[in-house]
Write an enzyme that holds these catalytic residues in place. Sequence first.
Site, PDB file in Angstrom:
ATOM      1  N   ASP A  45    -114.676  42.418 -41.160  1.00  0.00           N
ATOM      2  CA  ASP A  45    -115.838  42.451 -42.059  1.00  0.00           C
ATOM      3  C   ASP A  45    -117.126  42.684 -41.263  1.00  0.00           C
ATOM      4  O   ASP A  45    -118.211  42.790 -41.837  1.00  0.00           O
ATOM      5  CB  ASP A  45    -115.917  41.208 -42.946  1.00  0.00           C
ATOM      6  CG  ASP A  45    -116.142  39.926 -42.173  1.00  0.00           C
ATOM      7  OD1 ASP A  45    -116.127  39.962 -40.915  1.00  0.00           O
ATOM      8  OD2 ASP A  45    -116.318  38.866 -42.811  1.00  0.00           O
ATOM      9  N   SER A  46    -116.992  42.820 -39.923  1.00  0.00           N
ATOM     10  CA  SER A  46    -118.125  43.292 -39.115  1.00  0.00           C
ATOM     11  C   SER A  46    -118.594  44.650 -39.611  1.00  0.00           C
ATOM     12  O   SER A  46    -119.694  45.092 -39.285  1.00  0.00           O
ATOM     13  CB  SER A  46    -117.727  43.371 -37.636  1.00  0.00           C
ATOM     14  OG  SER A  46    -116.514  44.074 -37.474  1.00  0.00           O
ATOM     15  N   ASP A 103    -109.521  41.829 -42.618  1.00  0.00           N
ATOM     16  CA  ASP A 103    -110.334  40.625 -42.805  1.00  0.00           C
ATOM     17  C   ASP A 103    -110.495  40.287 -44.281  1.00  0.00           C
ATOM     18  O   ASP A 103    -110.680  41.187 -45.110  1.00  0.00           O
ATOM     19  CB  ASP A 103    -111.744  40.895 -42.253  1.00  0.00           C
ATOM     20  CG  ASP A 103    -112.162  39.885 -41.209  1.00  0.00           C
ATOM     21  OD1 ASP A 103    -111.480  38.853 -41.051  1.00  0.00           O
ATOM     22  OD2 ASP A 103    -113.171  40.142 -40.533  1.00  0.00           O
ATOM     23  N   LYS A 152    -106.738  38.410 -42.053  1.00  0.00           N
ATOM     24  CA  LYS A 152    -107.406  37.414 -41.202  1.00  0.00           C
ATOM     25  C   LYS A 152    -108.414  36.665 -42.060  1.00  0.00           C
ATOM     26  O   LYS A 152    -109.036  37.265 -42.939  1.00  0.00           O
ATOM     27  CB  LYS A 152    -108.137  38.088 -40.034  1.00  0.00           C
ATOM     28  CG  LYS A 152    -108.963  37.109 -39.183  1.00  0.00           C
ATOM     29  CD  LYS A 152    -109.501  37.723 -37.926  1.00  0.00           C
ATOM     30  CE  LYS A 152    -110.832  38.420 -38.106  1.00  0.00           C
ATOM     31  NZ  LYS A 152    -111.919  37.566 -38.613  1.00  0.00           N
ATOM     32  N   GLU A 194    -111.507  33.382 -41.758  1.00  0.00           N
ATOM     33  CA  GLU A 194    -112.268  32.479 -40.900  1.00  0.00           C
ATOM     34  C   GLU A 194    -112.019  31.038 -41.325  1.00  0.00           C
ATOM     35  O   GLU A 194    -112.288  30.676 -42.480  1.00  0.00           O
ATOM     36  CB  GLU A 194    -113.766  32.810 -40.996  1.00  0.00           C
ATOM     37  CG  GLU A 194    -114.086  34.163 -40.377  1.00  0.00           C
ATOM     38  CD  GLU A 194    -115.570  34.508 -40.419  1.00  0.00           C
ATOM     39  OE1 GLU A 194    -116.398  33.610 -40.697  1.00  0.00           O
ATOM     40  OE2 GLU A 194    -115.890  35.681 -40.169  1.00  0.00           O
ATOM     41  N   GLU A 247    -113.639  32.951 -31.214  1.00  0.00           N
ATOM     42  CA  GLU A 247    -114.888  33.708 -31.018  1.00  0.00           C
ATOM     43  C   GLU A 247    -115.981  32.833 -30.412  1.00  0.00           C
ATOM     44  O   GLU A 247    -116.269  31.737 -30.908  1.00  0.00           O
ATOM     45  CB  GLU A 247    -115.366  34.294 -32.356  1.00  0.00           C
ATOM     46  CG  GLU A 247    -116.676  35.086 -32.193  1.00  0.00           C
ATOM     47  CD  GLU A 247    -117.000  36.039 -33.324  1.00  0.00           C
ATOM     48  OE1 GLU A 247    -116.210  36.163 -34.283  1.00  0.00           O
ATOM     49  OE2 GLU A 247    -118.074  36.681 -33.242  1.00  0.00           O
TER      50      GLU A 247
HETATM   51  O1  KIV Z   1    -115.132  41.148 -38.345  1.00  0.00           O
HETATM   52  C1  KIV Z   1    -114.756  41.297 -37.176  1.00  0.00           C
HETATM   53  O2  KIV Z   1    -114.868  42.389 -36.585  1.00  0.00           O
HETATM   54  C2  KIV Z   1    -114.198  40.149 -36.488  1.00  0.00           C
HETATM   55  C3  KIV Z   1    -113.957  40.259 -35.022  1.00  0.00           C
HETATM   56  C4  KIV Z   1    -115.251  40.198 -34.308  1.00  0.00           C
HETATM   57  C5  KIV Z   1    -113.002  39.267 -34.531  1.00  0.00           C
HETATM   58  O3  KIV Z   1    -113.965  39.152 -37.087  1.00  0.00           O
END
Ligand code: KIV
Length: 266
Positions: free
Chosen positions: A49-50, A88, A118, A120, A183
């Site tokens: 989600d970056s 994510d 993934k 958090e 992280e």
């Molecule tokens: O969203 C993302 O790119 C991430 C990575 C930085 C691990 O969660």
Amino acid sequence: MSKPNSPMTVPNFIKAKSEGRKLAVLTAYDFLWAGLFDQAGVDAILVGDSLGMVVQGHSTTLPVTLDEIIYHAKTVMRAVKQALVVVDMPFLSFQVSPAQAIENAGRILKETGAAAVKLEGGVNQARTIAALAEADIPVMAHVGLKPQSVHKLGGMKVQRDEQRLLADARAAQQAGAFAIVLELIPRQISAEITRELSIPTIGIGAGPDCDGQVLVNCDMLGLTEGFRPKFVKRFAELRTEATRAVQQYVTEVRSGAFPSDEQSHH
Ligand code: KIV
């Protein structure tokens, strides 16, 4: 660059730890870069989600929606032949309840074809991780700095509460996560977590002792402007090279040097 012979699966990703093979993970958000990273031999691609920050231009990851991440993951999946693709779960796509998480993670797997999600969280998301694992949805946990918690944390800071980090990592493994992102935590703590857990730890700003590493692609390729945290190594300076190419294009179009006869049909 050596490439794996068969597509990376969740069991093979887990096995890498006991075999002492370090895992190289990169983010990707589209067909072009995902295909390049896959052919270059990464073990996994994270549709992170970056993308809210590096692709969409937001100042946090919070605005990213489930539909948006699914759209990007579909473009990634069209390119990837070998790497494990992990998608994510955006802010508020899993926090409401385990049932909401199963529905949304299920949508991700069904609509994109990716193999894993993934999310958090550690202790606070243990019930949700367990619910996903029970539904046979492979889930990678993410502890330490959690960018979706940026407002609570007051910024993107190194996380140093050792007891809390250990408890989060243990809870994620206990709940059934197949791997865990660490992280922005001190290397001594990530080394301790890596020693203790049987699932692979994937570090970003967590030092060299993790079982693998992940970086945001634009950062490691030197495409990002201004953002130069200590943990990012720029393996190339593509922003400089791309700027030079575009400036030359502009100059040549204006001067009439491009296109020349060589680029013309007769
Ligand atoms: O969203 C993302 O790119 C991430 C990575 C930085 C691990 O969660």
